[in-house]
Enzyme design. Structure first.
Site, PDB file in Angstrom:
ATOM      1  N   LYS A  57      10.790  36.899 -20.975  1.00  0.00           N
ATOM      2  CA  LYS A  57      11.455  37.819 -20.040  1.00  0.00           C
ATOM      3  C   LYS A  57      12.019  39.004 -20.800  1.00  0.00           C
ATOM      4  O   LYS A  57      11.884  40.152 -20.369  1.00  0.00           O
ATOM      5  CB  LYS A  57      12.602  37.092 -19.311  1.00  0.00           C
ATOM      6  CG  LYS A  57      12.111  36.118 -18.252  1.00  0.00           C
ATOM      7  CD  LYS A  57      13.223  35.222 -17.752  1.00  0.00           C
ATOM      8  CE  LYS A  57      12.680  34.145 -16.824  1.00  0.00           C
ATOM      9  NZ  LYS A  57      13.612  33.070 -16.547  1.00  0.00           N
ATOM     10  N   GLN A 101      19.731  31.109 -16.754  1.00  0.00           N
ATOM     11  CA  GLN A 101      18.526  30.314 -16.998  1.00  0.00           C
ATOM     12  C   GLN A 101      18.793  28.845 -16.656  1.00  0.00           C
ATOM     13  O   GLN A 101      19.707  28.228 -17.211  1.00  0.00           O
ATOM     14  CB  GLN A 101      18.103  30.477 -18.470  1.00  0.00           C
ATOM     15  CG  GLN A 101      16.822  29.752 -18.826  1.00  0.00           C
ATOM     16  CD  GLN A 101      15.597  30.326 -18.121  1.00  0.00           C
ATOM     17  OE1 GLN A 101      15.423  31.530 -18.025  1.00  0.00           O
ATOM     18  NE2 GLN A 101      14.755  29.458 -17.608  1.00  0.00           N
ATOM     19  N   ASP A 124      17.348  36.595  -9.199  1.00  0.00           N
ATOM     20  CA  ASP A 124      16.544  35.386  -8.979  1.00  0.00           C
ATOM     21  C   ASP A 124      16.500  35.034  -7.490  1.00  0.00           C
ATOM     22  O   ASP A 124      15.689  34.203  -7.077  1.00  0.00           O
ATOM     23  CB  ASP A 124      17.192  34.219  -9.736  1.00  0.00           C
ATOM     24  CG  ASP A 124      16.258  33.612 -10.752  1.00  0.00           C
ATOM     25  OD1 ASP A 124      15.099  34.052 -10.826  1.00  0.00           O
ATOM     26  OD2 ASP A 124      16.696  32.694 -11.465  1.00  0.00           O
TER      27      ASP A 124
END
Ligand code: NDP
Length: 293
Positions: A57, A101, A124
């Site tokens: 990422k 994460q 997200d």
């Protein structure tokens, strides 16, 4: 090569095209005098898979002109300290997107952390306010993996309108949001799970199968209707250490009209959609219309 082989939906190449579009939009944003998109990843503990995802990422976002930062915290960080980190990022105007994460190490409550996230920065698309937004069809961030599934189909001229989409897996990360996003595109959606009866028969009726299960090669070739599109979200590590999806790729690609590989399918699309969400957050936070850039 056999004529009946499915068209491969190359996620790597498609994601590259999405990232190039995002990079061009970032350049246009910066040309207005605005700050580049700022993405901060919060990484707790030493989970090796998470380290790899975060590195990928980071690289993709940096290439697209983002300012990327990773906040690394030890696995035994107190819950309150982790939540304070998220609050600090919410208040930081240089940060437009925050990604915690997952999974978090044992002992930490991921829900409570995600609940703290400012929905504008929840790139997200998984916090409760984001879930409400996509469920209600309101503006806001869509979860990256389902958004990547839709994007790869659309970029290959495979519209969902009127299609029977069978999704295997009902997680909040993939199956449920994908069902909502596909419905919003006028697909007819069936969502399957571990208690579904005659999974093979249900899949055989699909124009589009999406496998998001976590069981290697669960979807067999004879579960696929000839010409159907097959999206394989699964990422499993085989006994030989290689990555394998939830679809028996060799058998399914003899029957399907189009299929995504693993690796190089939905995985890269997920990262590309994260960048797209973060760019949009950065533009909006600075009073710009992301669609006009
Ligand atoms: P979850 O474990 O949260 O959900 C799995 C789902 O599959 C559940 O709904 C479960 O049913 C269902 N399921 C399990 N076994 C069966 C079975 N034998 N038959 C039918 N359904 C079954 O997984 P995730 O959604 O988080 O992830 C799914 C896969 O996708 C994993 O391999 C993961 O690594 C991968 N993934 C890939 C991403 C990418 O970027 N490409 C991103 C996110 C995930 P029930 O609800 O009844 O338990």
């Amino acid at each position: 090569m056999n004529d009946t082989q499915a068209r491969i939906l190359d996620g790597k190449a498609t994601a590259k095209a999405v990232r190039a579009d995002v990079a061009a939009s970032v350049a246009a944003l910066v040309a207005t005098g605005a700050k580049p998109p700022g993405l901060t990843v919060v990484l707790v503990g030493e989970d090796p898979a998470s380290q790899v995802y975060v590195r990928n990422k980071d690289r993709a976002a940096t290439e697209a002109g983002f300012v990327v930062d990773t906040v690394r915290l030890p696995a035994d960080v107190p819950q309150a300290e982790l939540e304070a980190v998220v609050e600090g990022l919410n208040a930081n105007d240089d940060v437009h997107g925050v990604l915690v994460q997952l999974p978090l190490p044992k002992g930490l409550d991921a829900d409570r952390v995600i609940d703290r996230l400012d929905p504008d920065k929840d790139v997200d698309g998984l916090s409760p306010r984001s879930v409400a937004n996509w469920t209600l069809g309101r503006p806001g961030h869509r979860p990256c993996t389902p958004a990547g599934c839709i994007e790869i189909l659309e970029r290959h001229d495979l519209p969902l309108e009127g299609q029977h989409v069978v999704i295997v897996g009902r997680s909040m990360l993939v199956g449920k949001p994908l069902a909502t996003l596909a419905l919003a595109r006028n697909a007819t959606v069936t969502v399957c799970h571990s208690r579904t009866r005659d999974l093979a028969g249900v899949c055989r009726a699909a124009d589009v199968i999406v496998a998001a299960v976590g069981v290697p090669k669960l979807v067999k070739g004879d579960w696929v209707k000839p010409g159907a599109a097959v999206l394989d979200v699964g990422i499993n590590r085989g006994e030989d250490g290689k990555l394998v999806g939830d679809v028996d790729f060799a058998a399914a690609s003899e029957v399907a009209g189009a299929i995504t590989p693993v690796p190089g399918g939905i995985g890269p699309m997920t990262i590309a959609m994260l960048l797209s969400n973060t760019f949009q957050a950065a533009a909006r936070a600075q009073g710009q219309d992301p669609d006009a850039l």
